[in-house]
Design an enzyme around this catalytic site. Structure first.
Site, PDB file in Angstrom:
ATOM      1  N   TYR A  16     -19.370  14.218   7.654  1.00 57.37           N
ATOM      2  CA  TYR A  16     -18.809  12.966   8.156  1.00 57.37           C
ATOM      3  C   TYR A  16     -19.560  12.426   9.380  1.00 57.37           C
ATOM      4  O   TYR A  16     -18.961  12.162  10.415  1.00 57.37           O
ATOM      5  CB  TYR A  16     -17.316  13.145   8.480  1.00 57.37           C
ATOM      6  N   TYR A 141      -4.766  16.426   1.894  1.00 54.37           N
ATOM      7  CA  TYR A 141      -6.221  16.551   1.749  1.00 54.37           C
ATOM      8  C   TYR A 141      -6.505  17.604   0.687  1.00 54.37           C
ATOM      9  O   TYR A 141      -5.996  18.723   0.764  1.00 54.37           O
ATOM     10  CB  TYR A 141      -6.895  16.957   3.069  1.00 54.37           C
ATOM     11  N   ASP A 242      -2.117  23.822  -3.388  1.00 53.04           N
ATOM     12  CA  ASP A 242      -3.457  23.914  -2.808  1.00 53.04           C
ATOM     13  C   ASP A 242      -3.346  24.728  -1.520  1.00 53.04           C
ATOM     14  O   ASP A 242      -2.973  24.222  -0.467  1.00 53.04           O
ATOM     15  CB  ASP A 242      -3.996  22.502  -2.543  1.00 53.04           C
ATOM     16  N   LYS A 271     -11.793  28.656   1.173  1.00 54.63           N
ATOM     17  CA  LYS A 271     -12.024  28.885   2.610  1.00 54.63           C
ATOM     18  C   LYS A 271     -12.066  30.361   3.027  1.00 54.63           C
ATOM     19  O   LYS A 271     -13.151  30.932   3.060  1.00 54.63           O
ATOM     20  CB  LYS A 271     -11.003  28.079   3.408  1.00 54.63           C
TER      21      LYS A 271
HETATM   22  C1  LIG Z   1     -11.006  22.340   2.852  1.00 51.15           C
HETATM   23  C2  LIG Z   1      -9.986  22.029   1.833  1.00 51.15           C
HETATM   24  C3  LIG Z   1     -10.356  21.656   0.512  1.00 51.15           C
HETATM   25  C4  LIG Z   1     -11.796  21.491   0.090  1.00 51.15           C
HETATM   26  O1  LIG Z   1     -12.498  22.674   0.147  1.00 51.15           O
HETATM   27  P1  LIG Z   1     -14.117  22.630   0.207  1.00 51.15           P
HETATM   28  O2  LIG Z   1     -14.517  24.071   0.145  1.00 51.15           O
HETATM   29  O3  LIG Z   1     -14.465  21.960   1.498  1.00 51.15           O
HETATM   30  O4  LIG Z   1     -14.571  21.848  -0.976  1.00 51.15           O
HETATM   31  C5  LIG Z   1      -9.341  21.392  -0.382  1.00 51.15           C
HETATM   32  N1  LIG Z   1      -8.048  21.494  -0.036  1.00 51.15           N
HETATM   33  C6  LIG Z   1      -7.659  21.864   1.201  1.00 51.15           C
HETATM   34  C7  LIG Z   1      -6.212  21.989   1.512  1.00 51.15           C
HETATM   35  C8  LIG Z   1      -8.616  22.125   2.176  1.00 51.15           C
HETATM   36  O5  LIG Z   1      -8.230  22.449   3.420  1.00 51.15           O
END
Ligand SMILES: *Cc1c(COP(=O)(O)O)cnc(C)c1O
Length: 425
Positions: A16, A141, A242, A271
């Protein structure tokens, strides 16, 4: 060799950032425990775990040795038609920790979200039902790829820039009630209304359980999740959790869904999966979903990345799961939460602070105005800490091995930044 900062400035895109006016970058040459070492000599206490991922700290002996011993055997082989111990052993641990039956290994968080959405679409296709809409929350997100972006907050991810390319999904208001406040049933009204208006076309609900991360660092009430689960059950809509940010202990539970005592139909993790060593993500699901997906016209799930199940990443992830299974993270995260509870409330005395909140190893300071990124970043480096705010949010998600003293230094650095009023004018 010195880091060529001029080349970086002139040619490398950072997350970004603008090529016309890139923000300054600090050259890192090493990292160890909770410290990031800069070429200029500073040792910075890391308050970010490199975006939620380095939960055990940097340069961890067990993770290092997993990577080293795997690299001497094989770094990678294709996963089509071949398999290997790192993937199988990781699969055993992950599925038993999360309580699912089938595991899809993918490259990054965003890709695991794509995979989850495709599973949901193929599930309904197999059942002969035309369902192609997703219901999600504002301020969410889910990643930067197209399908993930289509269920990410429309304003934060600037849906209008990609109009015509992005599928249009359904957004409900995000919960207003915070994690520690009493539950207000009115908080569920928007979600219920959107759900009831659209459920025949809904393939799935997708959300971040308990913590909306990059979309605003909001910590919401577990009852909201229970209500979502109940509606999905009543109308037979799939629920995708997620947990890419929240998974692996960050919120004080191994998975944030446990705060509400619910289980999703499809779970995304990423992550912290490799303890911050390299990119790897996973999408897990039940045998009902998996077998329905594969029982349809296609006869299989239509996805298969080149680096699927990368042995190096799986070996490190497996070692990270071993560390988590020792259970030490529970006391560590509880201690961090306790430190935040002691240290954060005093920041409320600054007029620029709108709210402070914390849960597990997440501490958030929300301001009335955005920070001046360049000035505040320089201030943090000068104070010996690494904290990377965005907009009006200064937040910390330190490695689980952080001590009370480390956290004091992080919070002191925030305190002095607010004292100096390093906010945008
Ligand atoms: C960081 C994140 C993503 C995306 O993961 P990347 O490895 O950056 O593609 C998706 N969902 C959530 C909740 C996140 O924090």
């Amino acid at each position: 060799m010195r880091v060529d900062l001029q080349f970086d400035h002139d040619h490398l895109w950072h997350p970004y950032t603008s090529t016309l006016n890139p923000l300054p970058c600090y050259p890192a040459i090493g990292a160890d425990g909770v410290y990031i070492h800069l070429e200029t000599g500073e040792a910075l206490i890391d308050g970010m775990s490199s975006w939620w991922s380095a939960i055990h700290g940097y340069n961890h002996p067990l993770l290092n040795s997993a990577a080293k011993s795997q690299i001497d055997k094989m770094s990678h082989v294709m996963f089509g038609g071949l398999t290997h111990a790192p993937a199988v052993e990781l699969g055993k641990k992950l599925l038993s920790m999360a309580g699912f039956d089938h595991l899809f290994l993918a490259d990054s968080g965003s890709v695991s979200v794509e995979v989850a959405l495709k599973m949901a679409l193929q599930y309904w296709h197999s059942k002969g039902e035309a369902r192609s809409k997703f219901l999600t929350l504002r301020h969410g997100y889910h990643g930067d790829t197209f399908a993930a972006m289509s269920v990410t907050d429309p304003d934060n991810s600037m849906h209008r820039l990609y109009k015509g390319f992005l599928p249009e999904h359904i957004f409900a208001d995000s919960p207003q009630g915070q994690f520690h406040q009493p539950w207000d049933p009115a908080d569920f009204a928007s979600f219920r209304a959107q759900f009831l208006a659209h459920h025949p076309s809904l393939a799935a609900v997708i959300l971040e359980p308990i913590v909306q991360g990059a979309g605003g660092m909001r910590l919401y009430h577990p009852q909201f999740l229970r209500e979502v689960r109940a509606l999905c059950d009543e109308y037979g809509v799939l629920l995708i959790a997620d947990e890419i940010a929240t998974g692996f202990g960050r919120t004080g539970k191994l998975f944030a869904c446990e705060h509400a005592g619910i289980k999703a139909d499809i779970l995304c993790v990423g992550k912290a999966l490799t303890g911050g060593y390299m990119t790897l993500s996973a999408t897990m699901t039940t045998s009902d979903v998996a077998n329905t997906v594969c029982g349809g016209e296609a006869g299989c799930f239509m996805h298969g990345p080149t680096f699927m199940g990368n042995p190096l990443a799986c070996a490190v992830a497996d070692a990270s799961m071993t560390l988590l299974q020792s259970g030490e993270w529970q006391q560590q995260v509880a201690a961090i939460e306790q430190s935040f509870a002691t240290l954060l409330p005093s920041l409320r005395q600054h007029a620029s602070v709108k709210d402070v909140r914390w849960l597990g190893a997440i501490g958030v300071v929300e301001l009335h105005r955005p920070v001046d990124m360049i000035k505040i970043q320089a201030h943090f480096v000068e104070k010996g800490v690494w904290i990377r705010p965005f907009g009006k949010l200064i937040y910390m998600m330190p490695p689980f091995i952080s001590s009370h003293d480390h956290l004091c230094q992080l919070v002191d650095a925030i305190d002095s930044a607010l004292e100096k009023d390093l906010l945008a004018q």
